[in-house]
Design a protein around this motif. Structure first.
Motif, mmCIF file in Angstrom:
data_model
loop_
_atom_site.group_PDB
_atom_site.id
_atom_site.type_symbol
_atom_site.label_atom_id
_atom_site.label_comp_id
_atom_site.label_asym_id
_atom_site.label_seq_id
_atom_site.Cartn_x
_atom_site.Cartn_y
_atom_site.Cartn_z
ATOM 1 N N ASN A 1 0.721 -1.259 0.117
ATOM 2 C CA ASN A 1 0.011 0.222 -0.072
ATOM 3 C C ASN A 1 0.893 1.309 0.082
ATOM 4 O O ASN A 1 0.346 2.446 0.321
ATOM 5 C CB ASN A 1 -0.874 -0.056 1.150
ATOM 6 C CG ASN A 1 -0.387 0.090 2.557
ATOM 7 O OD1 ASN A 1 1.000 -0.038 2.535
ATOM 8 N ND2 ASN A 1 -1.024 0.070 3.636
ATOM 9 N N ALA B 1 -0.605 4.340 -1.896
ATOM 10 C CA ALA B 1 -1.832 4.887 -1.250
ATOM 11 C C ALA B 1 -1.477 5.950 -0.266
ATOM 12 O O ALA B 1 -0.677 6.021 0.500
ATOM 13 C CB ALA B 1 -2.683 3.911 -0.462
ATOM 14 N N CYS C 1 -11.902 0.649 0.132
ATOM 15 C CA CYS C 1 -10.513 1.316 0.386
ATOM 16 C C CYS C 1 -10.633 2.659 -0.333
ATOM 17 O O CYS C 1 -10.255 3.884 0.129
ATOM 18 C CB CYS C 1 -9.431 0.488 -0.228
ATOM 19 S SG CYS C 1 -9.178 -0.982 0.352
ATOM 20 N N GLY D 1 -3.100 2.935 -7.103
ATOM 21 C CA GLY D 1 -3.311 3.453 -5.635
ATOM 22 C C GLY D 1 -3.648 4.899 -5.297
ATOM 23 O O GLY D 1 -4.055 5.274 -4.439
#
Length: 340
Positions: free
Chosen positions: A59, A62, A155, A146
């Motif tokens: 991640n 992100a 998400c 992301g």
């Protein structure tokens, strides 16, 4: 304040400065939410724990973690830093390195070889190395992964609500994916990037929900001032887009496990291959005694909070397994005849 408390700054500093020892109760391979949560449970159980982290979090692109109760909106790096501090506060140790392989050790346990040549031994292993996202081959797609190239509405859906969304259809799950994202935006378009046919029922559902279906393939993304503005399809037409929705293939990052004979298995949904995972029991135990897994390496759908919960479950199971081993040894010692 007791020096063993998480707030014992001097004790924590000494632990950070200490060198990596030769043997640990548990080595955790992977320093994300699953690994740190497992390490926290184990250090609080007074186990010696080493977390080995190659620094390749899934991640990383992100900006924030979502659906993590009381941590909503936290940048991923801050969550990891806080988790490391908590684990270190209970005596956990860290090394930033990649594990090349793990091999069973004579008499029980495992020996891990790092890419830089160092080795360390462990009575038990917890592997939380996550997965790798295989994206469709579209110019510019990977660079925006992301950020505004997304796959999980839970998400990222709130962040792109009411924006025009373009779904790159690469398989039979695209209709379901588009209908799900329709919850966050009334402007959803499917582009058949790869040949895929929808059922008559799906065609009706998409039409009823106002989801447009166009033929592709997608040629490239349109970006201005580092912001996604559209999707260019073959032939030159540009569709306005605030975000692009894709369906990656999720491949378990399992080299360490493969060295122990634990190969990933293919996962399918609706007859479509969606990736691979390493099989494990409910608490993360694998077919190799002494080896546990948690997080995306064994669960493709695990979000950050789910991975953390799985790490806790695995950590508790490992501690129970070590306790059983120690109890058996204590009973055997008690029963042994006294010399002389």
């Amino acid at each position: 304040m007791d020096s063993r408390d998480v707030g014992g700054h001097g004790d924590r500093r000494r632990r950070r400065e200490s060198s990596v020892r030769e043997t640990y109760d548990v080595v955790v391979v992977g320093g994300g939410a699953a690994g740190l949560s497992g390490a926290l449970a184990l250090t609080r159980a007074r186990r010696s724990v080493l977390v080995v982290d190659a620094g390749e979090p899934r991640n990383a692109p992100a900006g924030h973690v979502h659906n993590y109760l009381a941590r909503e909106g936290t940048p991923p790096g801050e969550l990891v830093a806080a988790g490391r501090a908590e684990v270190a506060g209970y005596g956990g140790e860290f090394v930033d390195a990649a594990v090349r392989e793990a091999t069973p050790r004579g008499g029980g346990g495992f020996r891990l070889a790092f890419a830089d040549g160092r080795t360390v031994e462990a009575r038990r292993l917890l592997v939380t190395t996550g997965l790798v996202d295989e994206l469709p081959d579209v110019p510019g797609l990977a660079e925006r992964w992301g950020r505004d190239v997304l796959h999980c509405p839970y998400c990222h859906g709130w962040e792109v609500r009411d924006l025009p969304l373009v779904v790159l259809a690469t398989g039979p799950l695209a209709a379901h994916q588009a209908l799900l994202w329709r919850q966050w935006s009334a402007d959803v378009t499917i582009v058949r990037h790869a040949p895929c046919a929808f059922t008559p029922e799906e065609d009706e559902q998409l039409a009823a929900r106002g989801v447009r279906v166009l033929d592709g393939p997608v040629a490239a993304l349109e970006v201005a001032d580092d912001a996604l503005t559209g999707v260019r399809v073959a032939g030159g037409e540009v569709l306005p887009a605030g975000a692009v929705v894709v369906a990656p293939r999720f491949h378990a990052r399992a080299d360490v496990l493969a060295s122990l004979g634990l190969a990933p298995v293919v996962q399918e949904v609706g007859g479509q291959v969606v990736g691979s995972t390493v099989p494990a029991g409910p608490a993360g135990a694998t077919e190799v005694p002494g080896v546990w897994v948690a997080g995306n390496v064994t669960d493709l759908r695990a979000q950050v909070i789910t991975a953390a919960a799985a790490g806790l479950a695995a950590g508790a199971a490992i501690n129970a397994d070590l306790t059983d081993e120690e109890t058996r040894a204590a009973v055997a010692a008690r029963r042994a005849p006294v010399a002389g």
